[in-house]
Scaffold this motif. Sequence first.
Motif, PDB file in Angstrom:
ATOM      1  N   THR A 275      -8.000   2.867  -2.054  1.00 21.65           N
ATOM      2  CA  THR A 275      -7.098   1.856  -2.603  1.00 21.65           C
ATOM      3  C   THR A 275      -5.943   2.507  -3.352  1.00 21.65           C
ATOM      4  OG1 THR A 275      -8.992   0.385  -2.835  1.00 21.65           O
ATOM      5  CG2 THR A 275      -7.000  -0.182  -4.065  1.00 21.65           C
ATOM      6  N   ALA A 276      -6.263   3.530  -4.121  1.00 20.24           N
ATOM      7  CA  ALA A 276      -5.218   4.246  -4.852  1.00 20.24           C
ATOM      8  C   ALA A 276      -4.200   4.817  -3.870  1.00 20.24           C
ATOM      9  CB  ALA A 276      -5.841   5.362  -5.684  1.00 20.24           C
ATOM     10  N   ALA A 277      -4.698   5.347  -2.773  1.00 22.20           N
ATOM     11  CA  ALA A 277      -3.811   5.950  -1.786  1.00 22.20           C
ATOM     12  C   ALA A 277      -2.862   4.915  -1.192  1.00 22.20           C
ATOM     13  CB  ALA A 277      -4.641   6.597  -0.668  1.00 22.20           C
ATOM     14  N   ARG A 278      -3.402   3.767  -0.846  1.00 16.82           N
ATOM     15  CA  ARG A 278      -2.538   2.764  -0.230  1.00 16.82           C
ATOM     16  C   ARG A 278      -1.518   2.233  -1.231  1.00 16.82           C
ATOM     17  NH1 ARG A 278      -3.001   0.653   4.523  1.00 16.82           N
ATOM     18  NH2 ARG A 278      -5.151   1.420   4.491  1.00 16.82           N
ATOM     19  N   LEU A 279      -1.976   2.024  -2.443  1.00 16.79           N
ATOM     20  CA  LEU A 279      -1.051   1.535  -3.466  1.00 16.79           C
ATOM     21  C   LEU A 279       0.092   2.535  -3.643  1.00 16.79           C
ATOM     22  CD1 LEU A 279      -1.802  -1.153  -4.617  1.00 16.79           C
ATOM     23  CD2 LEU A 279      -3.342   0.013  -6.193  1.00 16.79           C
ATOM     24  N   LEU A 280      -0.267   3.789  -3.789  1.00 15.63           N
ATOM     25  CA  LEU A 280       0.736   4.826  -3.982  1.00 15.63           C
ATOM     26  C   LEU A 280       1.645   4.913  -2.763  1.00 15.63           C
ATOM     27  CD1 LEU A 280       1.123   6.772  -6.349  1.00 15.63           C
ATOM     28  CD2 LEU A 280      -0.159   8.491  -5.074  1.00 15.63           C
ATOM     29  N   GLY A 281       1.040   4.938  -1.590  1.00 13.67           N
ATOM     30  CA  GLY A 281       1.806   5.069  -0.359  1.00 13.67           C
ATOM     31  C   GLY A 281       2.766   3.911  -0.163  1.00 13.67           C
ATOM     32  N   ARG A 282       2.284   2.706  -0.344  1.00 13.18           N
ATOM     33  CA  ARG A 282       3.135   1.541  -0.152  1.00 13.18           C
ATOM     34  C   ARG A 282       4.214   1.454  -1.226  1.00 13.18           C
ATOM     35  NH1 ARG A 282       1.996  -2.711   3.586  1.00 13.18           N
ATOM     36  NH2 ARG A 282       4.077  -3.176   2.816  1.00 13.18           N
ATOM     37  N   PHE A 283       3.830   1.751  -2.454  1.00 12.92           N
ATOM     38  CA  PHE A 283       4.829   1.690  -3.529  1.00 12.92           C
ATOM     39  C   PHE A 283       5.942   2.713  -3.286  1.00 12.92           C
ATOM     40  CE2 PHE A 283       2.340  -0.325  -7.320  1.00 12.92           C
ATOM     41  CZ  PHE A 283       2.173  -1.471  -6.569  1.00 12.92           C
ATOM     42  N   LEU A 284       5.581   3.837  -2.679  1.00 12.93           N
ATOM     43  CA  LEU A 284       6.579   4.859  -2.408  1.00 12.93           C
ATOM     44  C   LEU A 284       7.421   4.511  -1.180  1.00 12.93           C
ATOM     45  CD1 LEU A 284       4.580   8.085  -3.289  1.00 12.93           C
ATOM     46  CD2 LEU A 284       6.730   7.319  -4.326  1.00 12.93           C
ATOM     47  N   GLY A 285       6.958   3.534  -0.442  1.00  8.56           N
ATOM     48  CA  GLY A 285       7.770   3.000   0.649  1.00  8.56           C
ATOM     49  C   GLY A 285       8.303   4.019   1.635  1.00  8.56           C
TER      50      GLY A 285
ATOM     51  N   ALA B 152      -7.664  11.175  -0.140  1.00 10.27           N
ATOM     52  CA  ALA B 152      -7.120  12.135   0.821  1.00 10.27           C
ATOM     53  C   ALA B 152      -7.172  11.581   2.235  1.00 10.27           C
ATOM     54  CB  ALA B 152      -7.896  13.444   0.736  1.00 10.27           C
ATOM     55  N   ALA B 153      -8.243  10.877   2.549  1.00 13.30           N
ATOM     56  CA  ALA B 153      -8.398  10.359   3.907  1.00 13.30           C
ATOM     57  C   ALA B 153      -7.281   9.378   4.247  1.00 13.30           C
ATOM     58  CB  ALA B 153      -9.761   9.680   4.056  1.00 13.30           C
ATOM     59  N   VAL B 154      -7.012   8.442   3.351  1.00 18.78           N
ATOM     60  CA  VAL B 154      -5.997   7.432   3.650  1.00 18.78           C
ATOM     61  C   VAL B 154      -4.591   8.040   3.636  1.00 18.78           C
ATOM     62  CG1 VAL B 154      -4.891   5.329   2.794  1.00 18.78           C
ATOM     63  CG2 VAL B 154      -7.373   5.461   2.958  1.00 18.78           C
ATOM     64  N   ILE B 155      -4.330   8.938   2.715  1.00 20.36           N
ATOM     65  CA  ILE B 155      -3.010   9.583   2.698  1.00 20.36           C
ATOM     66  C   ILE B 155      -2.771  10.313   4.026  1.00 20.36           C
ATOM     67  CG2 ILE B 155      -1.638  11.454   1.679  1.00 20.36           C
ATOM     68  CD1 ILE B 155      -1.603   9.079  -0.127  1.00 20.36           C
TER      69      ILE B 155
ATOM     70  N   VAL C 284       2.924   6.341 -10.198  1.00 15.84           N
ATOM     71  CA  VAL C 284       1.677   6.853 -10.781  1.00 15.84           C
ATOM     72  C   VAL C 284       0.569   5.817 -10.710  1.00 15.84           C
ATOM     73  CG1 VAL C 284       0.613   7.788 -12.862  1.00 15.84           C
ATOM     74  CG2 VAL C 284       3.026   8.267 -12.372  1.00 15.84           C
ATOM     75  N   VAL C 285      -0.570   6.247 -10.207  1.00 18.09           N
ATOM     76  CA  VAL C 285      -1.762   5.393 -10.200  1.00 18.09           C
ATOM     77  C   VAL C 285      -2.843   6.113 -10.982  1.00 18.09           C
ATOM     78  CG1 VAL C 285      -3.545   4.320  -8.775  1.00 18.09           C
ATOM     79  CG2 VAL C 285      -1.179   4.382  -7.965  1.00 18.09           C
ATOM     80  N   ALA C 286      -3.482   5.420 -11.925  1.00 15.80           N
ATOM     81  CA  ALA C 286      -4.513   6.055 -12.745  1.00 15.80           C
ATOM     82  C   ALA C 286      -5.765   5.191 -12.819  1.00 15.80           C
ATOM     83  CB  ALA C 286      -3.970   6.300 -14.147  1.00 15.80           C
ATOM     84  N   HIS C 287      -6.838   5.794 -13.275  1.00 16.31           N
ATOM     85  CA  HIS C 287      -8.095   5.065 -13.426  1.00 16.31           C
ATOM     86  C   HIS C 287      -8.372   4.726 -14.879  1.00 16.31           C
ATOM     87  CE1 HIS C 287     -10.461   4.968  -9.623  1.00 16.31           C
ATOM     88  NE2 HIS C 287      -9.537   5.826  -9.248  1.00 16.31           N
TER      89      HIS C 287
ATOM     90  N   ASP D 169     -18.471  10.861  -8.754  1.00 16.04           N
ATOM     91  CA  ASP D 169     -17.458   9.808  -8.644  1.00 16.04           C
ATOM     92  C   ASP D 169     -16.068  10.397  -8.435  1.00 16.04           C
ATOM     93  OD1 ASP D 169     -17.899  10.718 -11.207  1.00 16.04           O
ATOM     94  OD2 ASP D 169     -17.593   8.789 -12.196  1.00 16.04           O
ATOM     95  N   HIS D 170     -15.783  11.521  -9.068  1.00 12.14           N
ATOM     96  CA  HIS D 170     -14.471  12.135  -8.884  1.00 12.14           C
ATOM     97  C   HIS D 170     -14.322  12.688  -7.463  1.00 12.14           C
ATOM     98  CE1 HIS D 170     -13.575  12.661 -13.449  1.00 12.14           C
ATOM     99  NE2 HIS D 170     -14.022  11.477 -13.142  1.00 12.14           N
ATOM    100  N   ARG D 171     -15.353  13.329  -6.993  1.00 12.91           N
ATOM    101  CA  ARG D 171     -15.284  13.847  -5.622  1.00 12.91           C
ATOM    102  C   ARG D 171     -15.039  12.720  -4.633  1.00 12.91           C
ATOM    103  NH1 ARG D 171     -19.968  16.637  -6.446  1.00 12.91           N
ATOM    104  NH2 ARG D 171     -21.019  15.425  -4.841  1.00 12.91           N
ATOM    105  N   GLU D 172     -15.745  11.619  -4.839  1.00 10.59           N
ATOM    106  CA  GLU D 172     -15.620  10.515  -3.891  1.00 10.59           C
ATOM    107  C   GLU D 172     -14.238   9.876  -3.931  1.00 10.59           C
ATOM    108  OE1 GLU D 172     -20.210   8.996  -3.391  1.00 10.59           O
ATOM    109  OE2 GLU D 172     -18.874   7.890  -4.731  1.00 10.59           O
ATOM    110  N   ARG D 173     -13.710   9.756  -5.125  1.00 12.63           N
ATOM    111  CA  ARG D 173     -12.366   9.172  -5.210  1.00 12.63           C
ATOM    112  C   ARG D 173     -11.365  10.036  -4.452  1.00 12.63           C
ATOM    113  NH1 ARG D 173     -12.590   7.461 -11.659  1.00 12.63           N
ATOM    114  NH2 ARG D 173     -14.246   5.932 -11.357  1.00 12.63           N
ATOM    115  N   LEU D 174     -11.482  11.325  -4.654  1.00 15.52           N
ATOM    116  CA  LEU D 174     -10.571  12.239  -3.975  1.00 15.52           C
ATOM    117  C   LEU D 174     -10.735  12.136  -2.465  1.00 15.52           C
ATOM    118  CD1 LEU D 174      -8.473  14.431  -4.039  1.00 15.52           C
ATOM    119  CD2 LEU D 174     -10.312  16.121  -4.201  1.00 15.52           C
ATOM    120  N   GLU D 175     -11.957  12.064  -2.045  1.00 13.96           N
ATOM    121  CA  GLU D 175     -12.254  11.983  -0.623  1.00 13.96           C
ATOM    122  C   GLU D 175     -11.569  10.755   0.001  1.00 13.96           C
ATOM    123  OE1 GLU D 175     -16.468  11.827  -0.032  1.00 13.96           O
ATOM    124  OE2 GLU D 175     -16.259  10.867   1.942  1.00 13.96           O
ATOM    125  N   GLY D 176     -11.768   9.607  -0.626  1.00 10.11           N
ATOM    126  CA  GLY D 176     -11.156   8.385  -0.108  1.00 10.11           C
ATOM    127  C   GLY D 176      -9.643   8.465  -0.141  1.00 10.11           C
TER     128      GLY D 176
END
Lengths: 341, 341
Positions: A174-184, A210-213, A277-280, A201-208
């Motif tokens: 979700t973070a990836a899509r938000l960042l990607g779309r916001f960057l247009g 990186a995959a979408v980016i 910027v997207v943060a948790h 949890d940190h590893r998993e967030r990164l994994e998700g």
Amino acid sequence: MRPTVHDIAAAAGVSLATVDRVLNQRPGVRHVTREKVENAIREIGYVRDVAAANLAKGRTYPFVFILPASDNSFMHGLNAEVRAAVARAPVDRTEIRTIEIPAFDPDALVAALEMLGEERPSGIALVATDAPEVREAVDKLVENGIPVVTLVSDLTGSRRHHYAGVDNIAAGRTAARLLGRFLGGAEGDVAVLAGSMLVRDHRERLEGFAAVIAREFPSLSILPVLEGRDDPEMAYMLVADALSKKGGIVGVYSLGAGNRGLIKALKARAADRSLTVVAHELTAHTRAALIDGTIDAILNQDAGHEVRSAIRVLKAKADGLAVIDGQERIRLDIFLKDNLP
Amino acid sequence: MRPTVHDIAAAAGVSLATVDRVLNQRPGVRHVTREKVENAIREIGYVRDVAAANLAKGRTYPFVFILPASDNSFMHGLNAEVRAAVARAPVDRTEIRTIEIPAFDPDALVAALEMLGEERPSGIALVATDAPEVREAVDKLVENGIPVVTLVSDLTGSRRHHYAGVDNIAAGRTAARLLGRFLGGAEGDVAVLAGSMLVRDHRERLEGFAAVIAREFPSLSILPVLEGRDDPEMAYMLVADALSKKGGIVGVYSLGAGNRGLIKALKARAADRSLTVVAHELTAHTRAALIDGTIDAILNQDAGHEVRSAIRVLKAKADGLAVIDGQERIRLDIFLKDNLP
DNA sequence: CTGTTAGCGCTTTCAC
DNA sequence: GTGAAAGCGCTAACAG
């Protein structure tokens, strides 16, 4: 009127005590008698009044929460929620005790779990450190019939009864899509700030993330992860350094804690640039940064919900009851400056 | 051990019956006696065991849910959640009855409310139609001591005890920012599809949406609102028509129900164009459209949470007890294709 | 193996 | 005005 134990007793032609023995699967009932009673229960459509049962038993639920002694806003919030639950304890017949252990320390966690194996509380909730020895300790507790739920961070392949936390892979995506779309469609580098790649949890967030980016925003490239140990000072240094060295940074994803440092660095080094910027984790600091535009979106998990959910689930498991799934799913909250609570 | 009525009785030197009379503010106790007991209660730190009290009273909570007979996925979902609550009723001592009334019909709603004034249930939850006569009827119920909560749509200026629903102005604002940011500074028109400007939640969403678009995304201009009556057929016609006539549409905000028609129109008329679309309510249809890329983001309210929350609040009000605020705040869920449940 | 009885914390007759 | 006693639905001794 709802049928009661008396009705069963009458229907089955036995005494209350026998009905009770069957209901609670206690030994000392002949097979035939047991069947008679079970049939009566079924035919009559009996459902046990848990409140009355607890009253009669004088039952309380001694629960233990094991929390890391981390000094960041999220953990403070989690702690506060546990204390709030303790304050409500008399009403829901729980007796909650918390144990603090050093963060990221599997040995300390295992020691605590083993101690609890002796003590046999009615249930245990823990913020798991993802290590094999922790998994073993948890599995042993489960085998011994103690309900265990993980909180915030899960435990790979363990037999814990439940996980009260968000889906961190989905959070990263979700973070990836938000960042990607916001960057247009912009091109450039994305900096990632994490606490430690040792927690799941940190590893998993990164994994998700990186995959979408990689799949959907190929014009963005992810820089090597900065590990800030969830520490504001360290986060500041790492981010400030990256921003001054790398001119091509267009976005930042902060997937751990220690955002105070991140925000300071952003304000010092990038006030002029238009970073996305997207943060948790919603805290006083991230909230202010979201409002003033330093942060564009915050992903959050509701610590209060997690704690209440953990307690409900532990109780249900202790009683062998079912839970309402929808009620126990911990959502990923997305906050923009417009929908802050 | 928690203090009980016996302890109070002993401490105050009176009988259980008197303690009970004081606890439940029943008449027939001399002023001095009452004070003695009240002091004892305070000093001892007594908290009543609600479960035991309910058991003794054989108390159940007859609640009534008033729902509109609307034929859209969201209302079906809400209905299903109420039925699920009915199924759990025996466990939480509630007896939930639902009344269906025609949608958008203040008179029918008022009639139902007046009938309930006679019946005096322990609590009422209603999806409010925002009209003065409805407000009056609700206020009368509240005056007569019947707990009332609004569900999904609130009632302006009424004295209802609680609103179990999302902040719709914030929802509109959020939709605006999502759309604006996703469009990344593009210029063009935005079409808005609503159910009816007669219901408060739709008006509020539009209000929030328009405000943020005007203030922060001046390159976008909002076309006149299309009112689809939450009806798929009508929504289809309106949207298809708008898309073929207006070449400059770059985004769509669907703030009501009837999204099935919207999606059909989008697929037929804009498969080639790259519209950005934000819609409300996660249903089978919107979910599929989010996954296939027809919709970019979905704003949702969790009907299950709303129903459970309404019941908890009604119960608390009926008993004069406090609620856990954080637990009763209904969140605005934001779904991208990455964080679907 | 099964039944009788007392009692959990609170409310509710019904006497006094 | 106040109190004694029975009972809500269930469990836990303790007999038998």
